[in-house]
Scaffold this motif. Structure first.
Motif, mmCIF file in Angstrom:
data_model
loop_
_atom_site.group_PDB
_atom_site.id
_atom_site.type_symbol
_atom_site.label_atom_id
_atom_site.label_comp_id
_atom_site.label_asym_id
_atom_site.label_seq_id
_atom_site.Cartn_x
_atom_site.Cartn_y
_atom_site.Cartn_z
ATOM 1 N N GLU A 1 0.831 -1.204 0.000
ATOM 2 C CA GLU A 1 0.000 0.000 0.000
ATOM 3 C C GLU A 1 0.870 1.261 0.000
ATOM 4 O O GLU A 1 0.590 2.210 -0.747
ATOM 5 C CB GLU A 1 -0.928 -0.009 1.214
ATOM 6 C CG GLU A 1 -2.024 -1.065 1.128
ATOM 7 C CD GLU A 1 -2.958 -1.041 2.324
ATOM 8 O OE1 GLU A 1 -3.918 -1.818 2.320
ATOM 9 O OE2 GLU A 1 -2.723 -0.234 3.246
ATOM 10 N N ILE B 1 2.439 1.701 -3.478
ATOM 11 C CA ILE B 1 1.541 2.248 -4.510
ATOM 12 C C ILE B 1 1.498 3.769 -4.424
ATOM 13 O O ILE B 1 1.532 4.471 -5.451
ATOM 14 C CB ILE B 1 0.132 1.637 -4.357
ATOM 15 C CG1 ILE B 1 0.142 0.173 -4.816
ATOM 16 C CG2 ILE B 1 -0.894 2.428 -5.163
ATOM 17 C CD1 ILE B 1 -1.154 -0.557 -4.585
ATOM 18 N N GLU C 1 2.713 6.163 -7.543
ATOM 19 C CA GLU C 1 1.848 7.165 -8.170
ATOM 20 C C GLU C 1 2.467 8.556 -8.077
ATOM 21 O O GLU C 1 2.285 9.383 -8.972
ATOM 22 C CB GLU C 1 0.477 7.150 -7.503
ATOM 23 C CG GLU C 1 -0.330 5.885 -7.810
ATOM 24 C CD GLU C 1 -1.664 5.853 -7.095
ATOM 25 O OE1 GLU C 1 -1.754 6.449 -5.994
ATOM 26 O OE2 GLU C 1 -2.618 5.234 -7.622
ATOM 27 N N MET D 1 -0.461 -5.481 2.224
ATOM 28 C CA MET D 1 -0.532 -5.850 0.805
ATOM 29 C C MET D 1 0.764 -6.549 0.438
ATOM 30 O O MET D 1 1.843 -5.973 0.531
ATOM 31 C CB MET D 1 -0.750 -4.616 -0.078
ATOM 32 C CG MET D 1 -0.749 -4.938 -1.575
ATOM 33 S SD MET D 1 -0.799 -3.479 -2.635
ATOM 34 C CE MET D 1 -2.479 -3.544 -3.201
ATOM 35 N N SER E 1 0.194 -9.126 -4.882
ATOM 36 C CA SER E 1 -0.828 -8.105 -5.147
ATOM 37 C C SER E 1 -0.196 -6.839 -5.707
ATOM 38 O O SER E 1 -0.757 -6.199 -6.604
ATOM 39 C CB SER E 1 -1.594 -7.785 -3.862
ATOM 40 O OG SER E 1 -2.240 -8.934 -3.357
ATOM 41 N N LEU E 2 0.977 -6.479 -5.184
ATOM 42 C CA LEU E 2 1.657 -5.283 -5.681
ATOM 43 C C LEU E 2 2.090 -5.467 -7.128
ATOM 44 O O LEU E 2 1.907 -4.563 -7.959
ATOM 45 C CB LEU E 2 2.884 -4.981 -4.807
ATOM 46 C CG LEU E 2 3.749 -3.792 -5.255
ATOM 47 C CD1 LEU E 2 2.927 -2.506 -5.285
ATOM 48 C CD2 LEU E 2 4.957 -3.637 -4.335
ATOM 49 N N GLU F 1 0.742 -7.358 -9.363
ATOM 50 C CA GLU F 1 -0.470 -7.315 -10.182
ATOM 51 C C GLU F 1 -0.899 -5.865 -10.415
ATOM 52 O O GLU F 1 -1.268 -5.491 -11.531
ATOM 53 C CB GLU F 1 -1.587 -8.104 -9.497
ATOM 54 C CG GLU F 1 -2.861 -8.192 -10.339
ATOM 55 C CD GLU F 1 -3.905 -9.072 -9.680
ATOM 56 O OE1 GLU F 1 -3.683 -9.493 -8.532
ATOM 57 O OE2 GLU F 1 -4.944 -9.323 -10.328
ATOM 58 N N TRP F 2 -0.846 -5.046 -9.355
ATOM 59 C CA TRP F 2 -1.226 -3.632 -9.483
ATOM 60 C C TRP F 2 -0.271 -2.901 -10.423
ATOM 61 O O TRP F 2 -0.701 -2.117 -11.272
ATOM 62 C CB TRP F 2 -1.219 -2.963 -8.104
ATOM 63 C CG TRP F 2 -1.674 -1.530 -8.157
ATOM 64 C CD1 TRP F 2 -2.944 -1.046 -8.022
ATOM 65 C CD2 TRP F 2 -0.834 -0.383 -8.390
ATOM 66 N NE1 TRP F 2 -2.953 0.321 -8.157
ATOM 67 C CE2 TRP F 2 -1.668 0.760 -8.380
ATOM 68 C CE3 TRP F 2 0.528 -0.209 -8.595
ATOM 69 C CZ2 TRP F 2 -1.192 2.058 -8.572
ATOM 70 C CZ3 TRP F 2 1.016 1.083 -8.802
ATOM 71 C CH2 TRP F 2 0.169 2.194 -8.786
ATOM 72 N N SER G 1 -0.876 -3.566 -14.110
ATOM 73 C CA SER G 1 -2.069 -2.910 -14.644
ATOM 74 C C SER G 1 -1.945 -1.395 -14.674
ATOM 75 O O SER G 1 -2.494 -0.747 -15.570
ATOM 76 C CB SER G 1 -3.293 -3.296 -13.804
ATOM 77 O OG SER G 1 -3.514 -4.682 -13.820
ATOM 78 N N ASN G 2 -1.238 -0.809 -13.699
ATOM 79 C CA ASN G 2 -1.252 0.634 -13.536
ATOM 80 C C ASN G 2 0.059 1.341 -13.844
ATOM 81 O O ASN G 2 0.054 2.542 -14.116
ATOM 82 C CB ASN G 2 -1.662 0.983 -12.089
ATOM 83 C CG ASN G 2 -3.061 0.511 -11.760
ATOM 84 O OD1 ASN G 2 -4.037 1.194 -12.041
ATOM 85 N ND2 ASN G 2 -3.167 -0.666 -11.161
ATOM 86 N N HIS G 3 1.153 0.632 -13.806
ATOM 87 C CA HIS G 3 2.445 1.272 -14.093
ATOM 88 C C HIS G 3 3.367 0.271 -14.790
ATOM 89 O O HIS G 3 4.446 -0.071 -14.304
ATOM 90 C CB HIS G 3 3.066 1.755 -12.775
ATOM 91 C CG HIS G 3 4.144 2.788 -12.970
ATOM 92 N ND1 HIS G 3 3.908 4.032 -13.529
ATOM 93 C CD2 HIS G 3 5.465 2.758 -12.674
ATOM 94 C CE1 HIS G 3 5.032 4.708 -13.562
ATOM 95 N NE2 HIS G 3 6.001 3.954 -13.059
#
Length: 532
Positions: free
Chosen positions: A37, A40, A44, A60, A64-65, A67-68, A71-73
């Motif tokens: 968390e 992330i 960002e 987290m 999970s990190l 995967e994030w 998708s996002n970076h």
């Protein structure tokens, strides 16, 4: 460039910070986070190019990190750092696009080698992204690329201006159907390696045939390399016939064969991805043993799925083969695996890709054990594509021979490294005996401590020092005893106790057997020689 270190243990973060040669790799800012968390938030805010992450963290975890981030970076290069040498974690690292996977405690050489590779890969991809951005600015001069972008966005359920879509002949309809056409590396080579020319030529043939009936459009699917997507909105009953016409025309004019897979019919543009994913499953189910000339596949062929084979299930046999260093043992394992598929004459493309991915994973694991640089291949499809011929037939025998050559090379490296490692470990055992001669050191204790069999230790020690461990231990004790006997203040029984003998009578007996004289005679002789 920036790097982010994510680990719930402060000493691990500090270790990576201290061991990394950051300035050499042009990384000017280091960030730290204790969990996913927090990471992330920093990603960002600062958008780091390189991210190190542990797998097991509170709040987290690393999976999970990853995967994030994917998708996002996705432009970041991720490196997993964990104390768990586990195939599950390595699979996850590969699945989410990690650049590498290193184990704790972190080895400085491996760490900096990994940083160097990750930075180089990021720079290469950044250059490609910049080229793509430049191409996008010239959109009106590059109509095919513009078309491919917009229709790829349509496939991915992104909102696209309808007038822009209609510019490429896309029609609204009650029913749609998708087909995937694979453009592999072998086809690219037919065009002297010019990928753009290959796509341009194949798409020209396809769209010319589709435009005659105004029933569909084909484009380069930019979300997945090596694929052309064809969308039909009319004459769906003739879909297979139209694909056959395209297949035969490409084969006749370009002398190459493209594999084609058909998806299910959907009733809305929003569901085009459903048809695509179904076509993808059909493609992954295709039989690489299939020798039919026409490579067009659809669901009604009832392609078998069967039990998915995992190389990890053979890990014990593979480890044994590595230990023996015999390519013939590997050949037996390979033939045993292939027999499973040959008996039913069916090997799904998806299964083959899965085996290749696990092969790369296990190779990574094995090479890491011997501290030999090894780069994970991000796209196993590229490896497989190299073994298709002009007729679209997969050359399974050539593929197997290539694997055998790769394994033979690995065994050669392993043999060299094992000799070095074994030589080093025998000297470590000798050092251990030097430090513990005063107690009764058992062979089993040495075996447990150095993770080697008792038989192997005995054999290698005898080869290296020309005597067995028990005799060597006695020799160490006698050398120490002679040194202590030179001190006339020490009693013989005290010397016996200090060299690991509780019974001084037994000590006297052993000393005389080894040295030829009693401890008292040795002392007298020494004192006499010193007085002269």
């Amino acid at each position: 460039m920036r790097a982010l270190i994510v680990d719930d243990e402060q000493h691990v973060r500090e270790g990576i910070r201290l061991l990394g040669e950051w300035e050499q790799h042009q990384i000017t800012q280091l960030l730290e986070a204790e969990n996913g968390e927090e990471a992330i938030h920093l990603i960002e805010l600062y958008k780091p190019e390189i991210i190190f992450t542990d797998m097991k963290m509170p709040q987290m975890d690393g999976i999970s990190l990853l995967e994030w981030i994917k998708s996002n970076h996705p432009s970041s290069k991720t490196i997993v750092v964990t104390g768990y040498d586990d195939y599950h974690y390595m699979r996850k690292a590969i699945h989410f696009g990690s650049a590498d996977y290193i184990l704790k405690p972190v080895d400085p050489e491996i760490l900096n080698h990994t940083i160097s590779n990750a930075v180089a890969e990021w720079k290469k991809e950044q250059a490609e992204r910049q080229r793509d951005n430049s191409s996008y600015q010239l959109i009106n001069e590059m109509k095919p690329l513009y078309r491919d972008r917009k229709l790829t966005q349509l496939m991915n359920n992104q909102k696209v201006n309808q007038s822009t879509v209609e510019e490429f002949g896309f029609h609204l309809s009650q029913r749609y159907q998708v087909a995937i056409i694979r453009v592999d590396l072998h086809i690219i080579q037919v065009f002297q390696g010019d990928r753009d020319l290959a796509y341009f030529s194949i798409l020209n043939v396809m769209n010319e045939i589709l435009q005659k009936k105004q029933c569909g459009v084909a484009f380069r699917y930019l979300s997945n390399k090596g694929e052309i997507v064809l969308i039909m909105w009319d004459h769906l009953s003739e879909f297979i016939h139209i694909l056959q016409t395209i297949h035969h025309t490409i084969k006749r004019t370009m002398e190459v064969t493209c594999l084609m897979a058909v998806g299910t019919v959907v009733d809305s543009p929003d569901k085009l991805m459903n048809s695509y994913e179904h076509a993808k499953q059909v493609m992954l189910s295709t039989n690489v043993f299939d020798r039919k000339a026409e490579k067009i596949y659809e669901e009604n062929e009832k392609l078998a799925v069967g039990h998915v084979l995992h190389l990890v299930d053979y890990s014990t046999q593979i480890e044994d083969a590595i230990q023996f260093g015999d390519i013939q043992l590997f050949s037996t394992i390979i033939e045993q695996i292939m027999m499973t598929f040959r008996e039913v004459n069916y090997l799904a493309l998806g299964q083959l890709l899965h085996v290749e991915k696990e092969y790369q994973l296990m190779s990574f694991h094995a090479y890491k054990n011997y501290r030999t640089p090894f780069k994970l291949r991000e796209q196993n499809e590229k490896v497989i594509e190299l073994f298709y011929d002009d007729l679209g037939q997969f050359q399974i025998d050539r593929y197997i021979e290539q694997k055998k050559r790769e394994i033979a090379l690995f065994l050669k490296i392993t043999k060299r490294e094992t000799k070095k490692k074994n030589r080093d470990v025998i000297y470590e055992i000798e050092q251990f005996l030097q430090q513990n001669f005063v107690r009764d050191v058992k062979l089993q204790e040495i075996s447990d401590r150095f993770y080697l069999s008792r038989e192997y230790i005995s054999r290698r020690f005898k080869q290296q020092f020309n005597e067995n461990i028990s005799d060597y231990l006695v020799k160490i004790r006698m050398q120490k005893a002679k040194h202590l006997l030179q001190n006339e203040q020490l009693k013989v029984y005290e010397v016996a106790n200090m060299t690991g003998y509780q019974d001084d009578k037994y000590f006297r007996k052993v000393f005389k057997k080894i040295e030829g004289i009693t401890p008292n005679e040795y002392r007298s002789s020494y004192l006499k020689s010193r007085s002269h």
